[in-house]
Design a protein around this motif. Structure first.
Motif, short mmCIF file in Angstrom:
data_model
loop_
_atom_site.label_atom_id
_atom_site.label_comp_id
_atom_site.label_asym_id
_atom_site.label_seq_id
_atom_site.Cartn_x
_atom_site.Cartn_y
_atom_site.Cartn_z
N GLU A 1 19.72 -29.81 -21.39
CA GLU A 1 21.04 -29.34 -21.73
C GLU A 1 22.00 -30.33 -22.30
O GLU A 1 21.82 -31.46 -22.09
N VAL A 2 22.91 -29.90 -22.84
CA VAL A 2 23.85 -30.76 -23.58
C VAL A 2 25.15 -29.93 -23.40
O VAL A 2 25.40 -28.63 -22.97
N GLN B 1 15.74 -13.86 -15.18
CA GLN B 1 15.72 -15.33 -14.65
C GLN B 1 14.02 -15.67 -14.68
O GLN B 1 13.32 -14.83 -14.21
N ASN B 2 13.81 -17.04 -14.89
CA ASN B 2 12.70 -17.42 -14.68
C ASN B 2 12.37 -18.85 -14.22
O ASN B 2 13.55 -19.59 -14.17
N PRO B 3 11.61 -19.11 -13.29
CA PRO B 3 11.37 -20.33 -12.74
C PRO B 3 10.99 -21.39 -13.54
O PRO B 3 11.35 -22.79 -13.23
N ASP B 4 10.55 -21.54 -14.78
CA ASP B 4 10.38 -22.48 -15.57
C ASP B 4 11.37 -22.57 -16.74
O ASP B 4 11.63 -21.79 -17.43
N GLY B 5 11.62 -24.02 -16.88
CA GLY B 5 12.44 -24.17 -18.20
C GLY B 5 13.69 -23.98 -17.75
O GLY B 5 14.54 -24.35 -18.73
N SER B 6 14.21 -23.32 -16.77
CA SER B 6 15.64 -23.09 -16.66
C SER B 6 16.18 -24.40 -16.06
O SER B 6 15.56 -25.11 -15.30
N ASP C 1 15.87 -32.47 -8.96
CA ASP C 1 14.97 -31.95 -8.19
C ASP C 1 13.84 -31.76 -8.90
O ASP C 1 12.74 -31.04 -8.30
N GLY C 2 13.64 -32.59 -9.77
CA GLY C 2 12.32 -32.71 -10.29
C GLY C 2 11.81 -31.71 -11.37
O GLY C 2 10.78 -31.94 -11.90
N ARG C 3 12.40 -30.61 -11.41
CA ARG C 3 12.15 -29.46 -12.62
C ARG C 3 12.02 -29.99 -14.10
O ARG C 3 12.74 -31.31 -14.05
N PRO C 4 11.39 -29.71 -14.83
CA PRO C 4 11.19 -30.55 -16.17
C PRO C 4 12.34 -30.14 -17.15
O PRO C 4 12.53 -29.13 -18.01
N GLY C 5 13.28 -31.22 -17.01
CA GLY C 5 14.41 -30.95 -17.57
C GLY C 5 15.36 -32.04 -17.26
O GLY C 5 15.32 -32.83 -16.38
#
Lengths: 135, 240
Positions: free
Chosen positions: A76-77, B230-235, A108-112
């Motif tokens: 995100e930017v 809504q999706n759990p990945d990439g969001s 939270d460690g999610r890929p982003g």
């Protein structure tokens, strides 16, 4: 190591890539979800550009290492208005572009993460600020 | 006989695109705290702790405009100041319908207003200073010090602003916010905006809701926006 932790948690989402590629941030918000104290760097290729309000997002496929399958992250930017005033255009980063991405990872460690700066192959850097005195 | 008085002097030209001083906003988060009522202080402490823990409350998660006074206080985006006869219009960037009208034609506030997120604003020039009085702000509009810390004003809020140039292209908005449901007394703060005429900045169209949509086609092949599940990945969406 935080980077390793982040990468471990990255899920290979090819099956749902469409969702991952097109989902963008909802509303603008505090950046506290991102860990600014642990800036990360990775090299990768732009998969998708979501040049939209309230915040722009880029989906990035990191360079494959050790034969691992490609994994995507969402960066995100800031908003189109802020980036435009910082010298970007919607063409500054395009799908297929390879670059070095400097970002603050999601806590939270999610890929982003929150994209802080991009270094293009020719050495040109893309970043942003809210006012030109900071540029 | 020619008499030139200050009252007849033309007001300063404030037209243009103004960028907020976000660094000063951050500074004031700590150094100029509103006089929160005791009942509100635990809410603020909780919100601050949540932000520090990386779980920010999302003051702006709903795609509504900031509302007043938050637009002036916490915005990260530019606005355009437009002066026309009898009114001044502030056009915002991001979030549809982010717009303030400040009537300068001498009209009073309406006797039975319909509260709105930006309220009803009337202004008049006192020399080089534009004084603006705003009432009829919806109780849901936040008094916020950041995008993660703030509470709804809960009603009966009044905002008095004094806009003036501190330098040729530096605008100060001196705000005095009276919100008797959440503040023990008026909260005074000055917010700084700058314009850069040589850069010819524009504000951009910004519809917040587009962040929840993707481009697609209808059954006739027309270009449309469609909701995206809504999706759990990439969001990168964070939970409220």
């Amino acid at each position: 190591m935080r980077k390793a932790k982040v990468l471990r948690k990255i899920v290979f989402v090819a099956a749902v890539l469409t969702f991952a590629l097109s989902r963008t941030a909802s509303a603008h918000h505090s950046g506290a979800a991102y860990d600014m104290d642990y800036p990360q760097t990775l090299e990768g290729t732009v998969k998708t550009v979501n040049w939209t309000n309230p915040h722009i997002t880029f989906v990035i496929e990191p360079d494959a290492k050790d034969g691992k399958p490609a994994e995507t992250l969402v960066f995100e930017v800031s908003s189109p208005g802020v980036l435009t005033r910082s010298g970007w255009t919607k063409h500054s980063l395009q799908p297929g572009d390879h670059a070095v991405f400097h970002y603050a990872p999601l806590r939270d460690g999610r890929p982003g993460g929150f994209l802080m700066k991009v270094t293009l192959p020719d050495g040109k850097e893309l970043s942003f600020s809210f006012s030109p005195t900071e540029q | 006989m020619s008499v030139v008085s200050r009252a007849w002097a033309a007001p300063p030209d404030l037209d243009g695109v103004w960028l907020p001083d976000v660094k000063d906003q951050k500074r004031q988060e700590k150094e100029n705290v509103p006089p929160w009522m005791p009942a509100v202080q635990p809410q603020i402490a909780h919100l601050a702790a949540e932000e520090k823990a990386g779980r920010p409350f999302l003051v702006l998660s709903h795609c509504l405009p900031h509302g007043m006074p938050s637009w002036m206080v916490i915005t990260h985006n530019a606005f355009e100041w437009l002066t026309t006869p009898g009114r001044i219009t502030l056009l915002g960037e991001v979030d549809g319908n982010r717009m303030r009208r400040i009537y300068t034609d001498g009209r009073p506030h309406p006797e039975d207003p319909d509260p709105t997120l930006h309220g009803h604003s009337i202004g008049h020039w006192e020399g080089d200073v534009l004084t603006v009085d705003t009432t009829a702000v919806a109780p849901q509009a936040y008094v916020a010090i950041s995008e993660a810390v703030g509470v709804p004003n809960d009603g009966d809020m009044r905002i008095v602003e004094r806009f003036h140039l501190a330098a040729a292209n530096v605008l100060h908005d001196d705000l005095e916010i009276t919100a008797p449901k959440v503040l023990t007394g008026p909260w005074k703060t000055t917010r700084i905006f700058r314009r850069y005429p040589d850069r010819h900045y524009e504000i951009t169209e910004g519809e917040c809701e587009q962040g929840d949509l993707v481009t697609g086609k209808d059954q006739f092949g027309n270009d449309i926006f469609v909701s995206h599940p809504q999706n759990p990945d990439g969001s990168v969406r964070t939970a409220k």
